[in-house]
Write a protein that holds these residues in place. Structure first.
Motif, PDB file in Angstrom:
ATOM      1  N   GLY A 163      -7.081 -31.305  32.333  1.00 54.24           N
ATOM      2  CA  GLY A 163      -7.836 -31.271  31.484  1.00 54.24           C
ATOM      3  C   GLY A 163      -7.361 -31.844  30.417  1.00 54.24           C
ATOM      4  N   ARG A 212     -10.229 -27.606  11.195  1.00 53.55           N
ATOM      5  CA  ARG A 212      -9.460 -26.296  10.631  1.00 53.55           C
ATOM      6  C   ARG A 212      -9.925 -26.071   8.926  1.00 53.55           C
ATOM      7  NH1 ARG A 212      -6.747 -23.378  14.732  1.00 53.55           N
ATOM      8  NH2 ARG A 212      -5.784 -25.222  15.145  1.00 53.55           N
ATOM      9  N   SER A 249     -13.863 -31.186  14.356  1.00 51.54           N
ATOM     10  CA  SER A 249     -12.218 -31.392  15.570  1.00 51.54           C
ATOM     11  C   SER A 249     -12.652 -29.909  16.312  1.00 51.54           C
ATOM     12  CB  SER A 249     -10.847 -30.825  14.605  1.00 51.54           C
ATOM     13  OG  SER A 249     -10.886 -29.012  14.190  1.00 51.54           O
ATOM     14  N   ARG A 250     -11.754 -30.011  17.471  1.00 53.67           N
ATOM     15  CA  ARG A 250     -12.199 -28.988  18.435  1.00 53.67           C
ATOM     16  C   ARG A 250     -11.564 -27.621  17.771  1.00 53.67           C
ATOM     17  NH1 ARG A 250     -10.049 -28.869  24.021  1.00 53.67           N
ATOM     18  NH2 ARG A 250      -9.431 -26.832  24.879  1.00 53.67           N
ATOM     19  N   GLN A 297     -18.029 -31.733  18.094  1.00 48.29           N
ATOM     20  CA  GLN A 297     -16.828 -32.481  18.446  1.00 48.29           C
ATOM     21  C   GLN A 297     -16.806 -34.030  19.259  1.00 48.29           C
ATOM     22  OE1 GLN A 297     -14.566 -29.520  21.174  1.00 48.29           O
ATOM     23  NE2 GLN A 297     -13.026 -31.265  21.507  1.00 48.29           N
ATOM     24  N   VAL A 298     -15.604 -34.460  18.256  1.00 47.58           N
ATOM     25  CA  VAL A 298     -15.314 -35.528  18.550  1.00 47.58           C
ATOM     26  C   VAL A 298     -13.124 -35.410  19.348  1.00 47.58           C
ATOM     27  CG1 VAL A 298     -14.073 -38.099  17.326  1.00 47.58           C
ATOM     28  CG2 VAL A 298     -16.055 -36.461  16.561  1.00 47.58           C
ATOM     29  N   GLN A 344     -10.373 -35.739  22.764  1.00 53.04           N
ATOM     30  CA  GLN A 344     -10.447 -36.330  24.028  1.00 53.04           C
ATOM     31  C   GLN A 344     -11.436 -34.854  25.159  1.00 53.04           C
ATOM     32  OE1 GLN A 344      -6.654 -36.422  25.597  1.00 53.04           O
ATOM     33  NE2 GLN A 344      -6.737 -34.942  26.615  1.00 53.04           N
ATOM     34  N   THR A 345     -11.864 -34.401  24.713  1.00 51.25           N
ATOM     35  CA  THR A 345     -12.992 -33.176  25.256  1.00 51.25           C
ATOM     36  C   THR A 345     -14.033 -32.511  24.846  1.00 51.25           C
ATOM     37  OG1 THR A 345     -11.730 -31.493  24.237  1.00 51.25           O
ATOM     38  CG2 THR A 345     -11.696 -31.330  26.839  1.00 51.25           C
ATOM     39  N   SER A 362      -5.523 -32.611  11.705  1.00 51.55           N
ATOM     40  CA  SER A 362      -4.297 -32.050  11.177  1.00 51.55           C
ATOM     41  C   SER A 362      -4.078 -34.077  11.739  1.00 51.55           C
ATOM     42  CB  SER A 362      -3.570 -31.434  11.957  1.00 51.55           C
ATOM     43  OG  SER A 362      -4.018 -30.924  13.130  1.00 51.55           O
ATOM     44  N   GLN A 391      -5.261 -35.102  20.863  1.00 51.46           N
ATOM     45  CA  GLN A 391      -6.385 -35.574  21.414  1.00 51.46           C
ATOM     46  C   GLN A 391      -7.441 -35.097  20.244  1.00 51.46           C
ATOM     47  OE1 GLN A 391      -4.268 -33.014  21.108  1.00 51.46           O
ATOM     48  NE2 GLN A 391      -3.891 -32.110  23.454  1.00 51.46           N
ATOM     49  N   HIS A 392      -7.641 -35.131  19.171  1.00 52.39           N
ATOM     50  CA  HIS A 392      -9.024 -35.605  18.042  1.00 52.39           C
ATOM     51  C   HIS A 392      -8.544 -37.274  17.933  1.00 52.39           C
ATOM     52  CE1 HIS A 392     -11.604 -34.733  15.398  1.00 52.39           C
ATOM     53  NE2 HIS A 392     -10.805 -35.961  14.632  1.00 52.39           N
ATOM     54  N   ASN A 423      -6.579 -34.644   3.104  1.00 55.85           N
ATOM     55  CA  ASN A 423      -5.671 -32.969   4.204  1.00 55.85           C
ATOM     56  C   ASN A 423      -5.013 -32.553   2.783  1.00 55.85           C
ATOM     57  OD1 ASN A 423      -3.575 -31.922   5.125  1.00 55.85           O
ATOM     58  ND2 ASN A 423      -4.887 -32.418   7.298  1.00 55.85           N
ATOM     59  N   LEU A 481      -9.494 -30.200   0.242  1.00 51.96           N
ATOM     60  CA  LEU A 481     -10.711 -31.037   0.368  1.00 51.96           C
ATOM     61  C   LEU A 481     -11.808 -29.469  -0.062  1.00 51.96           C
ATOM     62  CD1 LEU A 481     -12.399 -29.029   2.027  1.00 51.96           C
ATOM     63  CD2 LEU A 481     -11.026 -29.566   3.456  1.00 51.96           C
TER      64      LEU A 481
HETATM   65  P1  FAD Z   1      -5.648 -28.177  12.411  1.00 50.32           P
HETATM   66  O1  FAD Z   1      -4.013 -28.542  13.212  1.00 50.32           O
HETATM   67  O2  FAD Z   1      -5.037 -26.899  12.433  1.00 50.32           O
HETATM   68  O3  FAD Z   1      -5.465 -28.948  11.166  1.00 50.32           O
HETATM   69  C1  FAD Z   1      -5.548 -28.288  10.313  1.00 50.32           C
HETATM   70  C2  FAD Z   1      -5.867 -29.326   9.067  1.00 50.32           C
HETATM   71  O4  FAD Z   1      -6.288 -29.110   7.761  1.00 50.32           O
HETATM   72  C3  FAD Z   1      -3.566 -29.965   8.613  1.00 50.32           C
HETATM   73  O5  FAD Z   1      -3.617 -30.836   8.986  1.00 50.32           O
HETATM   74  C4  FAD Z   1      -3.603 -28.705   6.390  1.00 50.32           C
HETATM   75  O6  FAD Z   1      -3.008 -29.339   6.007  1.00 50.32           O
HETATM   76  C5  FAD Z   1      -5.242 -29.340   6.765  1.00 50.32           C
HETATM   77  N1  FAD Z   1      -5.585 -28.297   5.875  1.00 50.32           N
HETATM   78  C6  FAD Z   1      -5.888 -26.787   5.731  1.00 50.32           C
HETATM   79  N2  FAD Z   1      -6.383 -26.227   4.377  1.00 50.32           N
HETATM   80  C7  FAD Z   1      -6.661 -27.815   3.422  1.00 50.32           C
HETATM   81  C8  FAD Z   1      -7.585 -27.704   2.183  1.00 50.32           C
HETATM   82  N3  FAD Z   1      -7.838 -26.737   1.371  1.00 50.32           N
HETATM   83  N4  FAD Z   1      -7.692 -29.309   1.831  1.00 50.32           N
HETATM   84  C9  FAD Z   1      -7.154 -30.268   2.471  1.00 50.32           C
HETATM   85  N5  FAD Z   1      -6.792 -30.381   4.072  1.00 50.32           N
HETATM   86  C10 FAD Z   1      -6.773 -28.394   4.366  1.00 50.32           C
HETATM   87  N6  FAD Z   1      -8.748 -31.574  19.876  1.00 50.32           N
HETATM   88  C11 FAD Z   1      -9.866 -31.857  18.948  1.00 50.32           C
HETATM   89  O7  FAD Z   1     -10.336 -32.927  17.831  1.00 50.32           O
HETATM   90  N7  FAD Z   1     -10.906 -32.987  19.901  1.00 50.32           N
HETATM   91  C12 FAD Z   1     -10.537 -32.655  21.350  1.00 50.32           C
HETATM   92  O8  FAD Z   1     -11.987 -33.257  21.561  1.00 50.32           O
HETATM   93  C13 FAD Z   1      -9.481 -31.791  21.766  1.00 50.32           C
HETATM   94  N8  FAD Z   1      -9.465 -32.494  23.366  1.00 50.32           N
HETATM   95  C14 FAD Z   1      -8.406 -31.598  23.052  1.00 50.32           C
HETATM   96  C15 FAD Z   1      -7.716 -31.126  24.898  1.00 50.32           C
HETATM   97  C16 FAD Z   1      -6.492 -30.542  25.611  1.00 50.32           C
HETATM   98  C17 FAD Z   1      -5.856 -30.381  26.705  1.00 50.32           C
HETATM   99  C18 FAD Z   1      -5.821 -29.703  24.248  1.00 50.32           C
HETATM  100  C19 FAD Z   1      -5.020 -29.244  24.697  1.00 50.32           C
HETATM  101  C20 FAD Z   1      -6.419 -30.093  22.884  1.00 50.32           C
HETATM  102  C21 FAD Z   1      -7.573 -30.314  22.487  1.00 50.32           C
HETATM  103  N9  FAD Z   1      -7.886 -30.585  21.404  1.00 50.32           N
HETATM  104  C22 FAD Z   1      -8.524 -31.318  20.512  1.00 50.32           C
HETATM  105  C23 FAD Z   1      -6.909 -29.687  20.519  1.00 50.32           C
HETATM  106  C24 FAD Z   1      -5.891 -30.644  18.909  1.00 50.32           C
HETATM  107  O9  FAD Z   1      -4.761 -31.136  19.677  1.00 50.32           O
HETATM  108  C25 FAD Z   1      -6.000 -30.032  17.809  1.00 50.32           C
HETATM  109  O10 FAD Z   1      -5.728 -28.658  18.334  1.00 50.32           O
HETATM  110  C26 FAD Z   1      -7.261 -29.607  17.269  1.00 50.32           C
HETATM  111  O11 FAD Z   1      -7.729 -31.194  16.722  1.00 50.32           O
HETATM  112  C27 FAD Z   1      -7.155 -29.109  16.337  1.00 50.32           C
HETATM  113  O12 FAD Z   1      -7.412 -29.718  15.098  1.00 50.32           O
HETATM  114  P2  FAD Z   1      -7.641 -29.356  13.814  1.00 50.32           P
HETATM  115  O13 FAD Z   1      -7.282 -30.794  12.909  1.00 50.32           O
HETATM  116  O14 FAD Z   1      -8.434 -29.144  12.880  1.00 50.32           O
HETATM  117  O15 FAD Z   1      -7.339 -28.079  12.891  1.00 50.32           O
END
Ligand code: FAD
Length: 345
Positions: A158, A235, A260-261, A274-275, A277-278, A293, A297-298, A312, A331
């Motif tokens: 995975g 997110r 992001s995922r 989606q960008v 690993q998966t 963040s 994986q991203h 961010n 943002l």
């Molecule tokens: P978060 O980690 O929650 O980050 C959100 C960010 O937004 C934070 O840094 C926060 O400071 C910022 N933020 C919040 N509000 C604001 C605002 N108003 N203005 C500016 N910044 C703000 N993830 C992927 O993306 N792609 C994959 O292919 C992928 N494959 C995975 C495979 C496996 C096996 C596993 C276990 C996980 C995988 N993931 C993947 C998930 C990965 O681990 C993270 O959970 C995911 O990338 C988090 O997405 P995010 O950065 O959008 O969310």
């Protein structure tokens, strides 16, 4: 951590020394070479050089003679051209039969295919026919300096570990490779090479499917792997509607929307975007990460971008560690300001 898996167990031992050269399956659509094939020709050239053998391109289709010169320009020493009216459109049966017979006759040491829909369909069938193994969806290929075997690395369990797989007892060593991971070969029109016209042994009865109509994919399907500019949302957007703002910035920059995922899992946007690993591995000139963040994986899917810009509100977000330009802020304030500035240019 990394795992190294070695093939074990009984099996018909082959005379491995009979196998020579690196083959790349050059996928073409409507007589146009797919980008992944250009990446594989570049990678194949490097591997062939390290082992001291030739790089051969394998092209199937109808009226595709022009593609042979292109393959040579991209680094092929030899091109096997298999032309037949029954090869005009891809069919699993037709392509499997022709390539398997070529492998049995010519005995390549390594065979590489793109991990596209066609490559994923074809490769396991060919591997079974020629009685060898297959490492699917590789993200890295290397030659073991000691025994010259192909080290094939891919995400496993995975995506939680990277596994390096070695094919010890069978040949060819076969792998499919993710599009967008390897650098594209650079064309050199002055190169020369050998073109071999393959005698295609194929009857209508060999093919169980019939192509009745070709329907072009909807333009809306996201071509992330080929995009020069990607604006990606995470997110931090807080809601699905946030992607409208991401789209507006992407439009101003002539780019496409990535994600992001976390946002895909939340149902804010479809998985095509989606960008990671998966998701998709991308290599644009500019990648703008908004509210992402920077999970490992991203980053695995976008760290090859030429220029990374991160927006961010958390100055300690890991994405800043790989960003060329970082903007710490909300943002919803930063992106409208950027759009406004771009509109004034
Ligand atoms: P978060 O980690 O929650 O980050 C959100 C960010 O937004 C934070 O840094 C926060 O400071 C910022 N933020 C919040 N509000 C604001 C605002 N108003 N203005 C500016 N910044 C703000 N993830 C992927 O993306 N792609 C994959 O292919 C992928 N494959 C995975 C495979 C496996 C096996 C596993 C276990 C996980 C995988 N993931 C993947 C998930 C990965 O681990 C993270 O959970 C995911 O990338 C988090 O997405 P995010 O950065 O959008 O969310």
């Amino acid at each position: 951590f990394d795992a190294i898996l070695r093939e074990e167990g009984e099996g018909s031992e082959k005379d491995l020394s009979a196998y020579k050269n690196v083959w790349v399956f050059v996928e073409q659509r409507e007589n146009k070479i797919m980008p992944v094939a250009i990446e594989l020709l570049g990678e194949g050239k490097r591997l062939a050089k390290e082992i001291g053998v030739e790089l051969c391109a394998v092209v199937l289709g109808e009226n595709i003679s022009d593609l042979a010169k292109e393959c040579i320009a991209y680094g092929a020493d030899k091109v096997y051209l298999a032309q037949h009216s029954l090869l005009k459109n891809f069919t699993t049966d037709g392509y499997t039969k022709v390539i398997s017979e070529m492998i049995q006759a010519e005995k390549p040491e390594i065979v590489l295919l793109g991990a596209t829909h066609i490559g994923r369909d074809l490769a396991p069938r060919i591997a079974a026919r020629v009685d060898t193994g297959l490492t699917a969806d590789c993200t890295k290929l290397e030659i073991d300096p000691e025994d010259k075997k192909l080290l094939q690395t891919r995400p496993a369990f995975g995506g939680n570990i990277m596994a390096t797989i070695v094919c010890t007892k069978h040949r060819p060593q076969m792998a499919t490779v993710r599009p967008g991971v390897m650098d594209k070969a650079v064309a050199d029109g002055k190169r020369s090479g050998k073109i071999i016209d393959v005698a295609v042994n194929l009857d209508k009865e060999d093919i169980r499917t019939q192509v009745i109509k070709t329907v072009k994919a909807d333009k809306a399907v996201v071509a992330l792997e080929e995009a020069e500019v990607i604006v990606a949302g995470g997110r931090g957007l807080g809601k699905a509607e946030g992607f409208q703002l991401i789209q507006q910035l992407a439009d101003r920059l002539g780019g496409v929307v990535g994600a992001s995922r976390a946002t895909v899992d939340a149902g804010w946007i479809s998985h095509d975007h989606q960008v990671g690993q998966t998701g998709k591995t991308v290599k644009p000139r500019i990648y703008v990460a908004c509210g992402i963040s920077g999970a490992i994986q991203h980053m695995a899917g976008m760290q090859g971008a030429d220029v990374i810009i991160a927006i961010n509100k958390n100055p300690d977000a890991p994405i800043f560690s790989i960003a060329d330009y970082g903007i710490v802020g909300d943002l919803y304030e930063v992106i409208p300001a950027l759009i406004d500035a771009l509109d004034r240019v």
